[in-house]
Scaffold this motif. Structure first.
Motif, PDB file in Angstrom:
ATOM      1  N   SER A  38       0.830  -1.214   0.000  1.00 48.09           N
ATOM      2  CA  SER A  38       0.000   0.000   0.000  1.00 48.09           C
ATOM      3  C   SER A  38       0.861   1.260   0.000  1.00 48.09           C
ATOM      4  CB  SER A  38      -0.924  -0.004   1.218  1.00 48.09           C
ATOM      5  OG  SER A  38      -1.791  -1.122   1.193  1.00 48.09           O
ATOM      6  N   ILE A  39       1.948   1.245   0.776  1.00 46.05           N
ATOM      7  CA  ILE A  39       2.852   2.402   0.795  1.00 46.05           C
ATOM      8  C   ILE A  39       3.538   2.563  -0.557  1.00 46.05           C
ATOM      9  CG2 ILE A  39       5.003   3.276   1.778  1.00 46.05           C
ATOM     10  CD1 ILE A  39       4.163   2.171   4.451  1.00 46.05           C
ATOM     11  N   LEU A  40       3.964   1.437  -1.147  1.00 43.95           N
ATOM     12  CA  LEU A  40       4.575   1.511  -2.477  1.00 43.95           C
ATOM     13  C   LEU A  40       3.601   2.086  -3.493  1.00 43.95           C
ATOM     14  CD1 LEU A  40       6.520  -1.880  -2.639  1.00 43.95           C
ATOM     15  CD2 LEU A  40       7.471   0.411  -2.362  1.00 43.95           C
ATOM     16  N   LYS A  41       2.342   1.714  -3.383  1.00 43.80           N
ATOM     17  CA  LYS A  41       1.324   2.243  -4.306  1.00 43.80           C
ATOM     18  C   LYS A  41       1.174   3.754  -4.138  1.00 43.80           C
ATOM     19  CE  LYS A  41      -3.526   1.580  -5.628  1.00 43.80           C
ATOM     20  NZ  LYS A  41      -4.120   2.842  -5.153  1.00 43.80           N
ATOM     21  N   ILE A  42       1.172   4.234  -2.888  1.00 50.82           N
ATOM     22  CA  ILE A  42       1.075   5.677  -2.640  1.00 50.82           C
ATOM     23  C   ILE A  42       2.272   6.404  -3.249  1.00 50.82           C
ATOM     24  CG2 ILE A  42       1.151   7.437  -0.830  1.00 50.82           C
ATOM     25  CD1 ILE A  42      -0.409   5.497   0.959  1.00 50.82           C
TER      26      ILE A  42
END
Length: 356
Positions: free
Chosen positions: A325-329
């Motif tokens: 999720s952080i990588l997606k952000i």
């Protein structure tokens, strides 16, 4: 002027970078995973820290108090689980008798269906047991190493959380120094979104654990299923691992029921209760608790969880979703890597991009 690298070279460099990063995580997971876990817990505890600071509590104490509350909560969970395991061990003679009865029935069914006599089955089991015992020393040494790793992990975790919260502004300054001033606003928005996502996700998981234990354990207890609370606890924690955890939880729930009951009806009750609670969780409760903070498509989620498990064990599987999720952000806010954000997301185009 320096020529820009061709697109194929860029993609090759990105893939090599991913491979090197994965190698670093595998080689140093005993250092990296506690730090990563502490980072996520620190984001979850930040609102509690800020609450104590608003009450004019000294900063060092305001950092310590959330960690103390988290430790007490974890200790209560461990005590509850260990008490249920103790109750299970108290019923060991009955469990031994029930398991022996199930094995006898299975032996008779194998003999009738496949023609293997009970003597042949015993011979086969003895051969497999000898093979298993030859590798028992390696298994025990590996288990001892894992246990020591868990002790080190749990010992370092509160220290890391304390220091990360205490030096949070220093880490933010370090992060901003990598970017130009005109990019600061975008970076700060990404940091705030990451904090919001992680906080919602982890707090949502704690709420999810609580209501699954109450709903599943309570419903099984009403139906008179033995070890109802233990089944609820095991399924609730395994359910933290998306997709794969629920499957393992179903299997363990059935095995625990078979170990304590002669009736197939009890197994059907357990499967039915788990299915009902899971449908309620997936379609009504969990979307409301976590909301839309974690939007990762199922294929990437499953592959990410498996890769996380291979690279860093159980902690890697648990952290796979928040890391993705952080990588997606980050990817969605980067012009160079937006395509990776699209790949991780769950938004499907209405039509093929190849159509005119």
């Amino acid at each position: 002027m320096i020529k820009e690298m061709p697109l194929t070279v860029k993609r090759a460099v990105e893939l090599i970078g991913l491979f090197v990063l994965g190698t670093i995580v595998v080689a140093g997971n005993t250092i990296i995973m506690p730090l990563l876990m502490a980072f996520f817990f620190s984001l979850m505890l930040l609102p509690v820290f800020r609450f104590f600071r608003r009450l004019k509590v000294p900063e060092a104490i305001a950092v310590f108090l959330p960690i103390l509350l988290l430790t007490i909560a974890l200790a209560l969970i461990i005590w509850l689980f260990s008490s249920q395991i103790g109750a299970l061990l108290n019923d060991f003679p009955k469990i031994q008798h029930t398991v022996a009865k199930h094995l006898d029935n299975l032996s008779i069914w194998i003999s009738k269906s496949y023609g293997y006599s009970p003597a042949d089955q015993v011979t086969f089991i003895n051969e497999q047991s000898k093979k298993m015992f030859t590798s028992l020393g390696g298994i025990l040494s590996g288990a001892a190493g894992s246990l020591s790793g868990v002790v080190i992990f749990m010992g370092l975790l509160p220290i890391y959380i304390y220091l990360i919260i205490l030096y949070r502004n220093l880490f933010l300054k370090f992060l901003l120094m990598w970017f130009k001033k005109e990019e600061f606003q975008n970076v700060e928005e990404a940091v705030r979104q990451t904090e919001k996502m992680v906080k919602s996700y982890l707090i949502g998981l704690l709420i999810q654990i609580s209501y699954i234990i109450i709903l599943l354990g309570g419903s099984l207890w009403l139906f008179g299923i033995q070890n109802a609370l233990l089944i609820g606890i095991i399924f609730a924690f395994l359910n933290l691992i998306p997709y794969l955890g629920a499957l393992i939880g179903n299997i363990l729930g059935v095995l625990l029921t078979l170990a304590s009951s002669d009736s197939i009806t009890d197994v059907l009750v357990v499967l039915g209760a788990i299915t009902a609670v899971q449908l309620l969780d997936n379609n009504i409760l969990m979307p409301r608790v976590v909301g839309s903070q974690v939007k990762i498509n199922p294929l990437v989620s499953i592959v990410g969880i498996i890769i996380g498990g291979v690279m860093a064990g159980l902690s890697g599987m648990f952290l796979a979703m928040p890391v993705l999720s952080i990588l997606k952000i980050v990817f969605e806010r980067s012009d160079k890597y937006k395509q990776w954000g699209v790949l991780l997301g769950d938004e499907r185009p209405l039509k093929s991009q190849m159509q005119a």
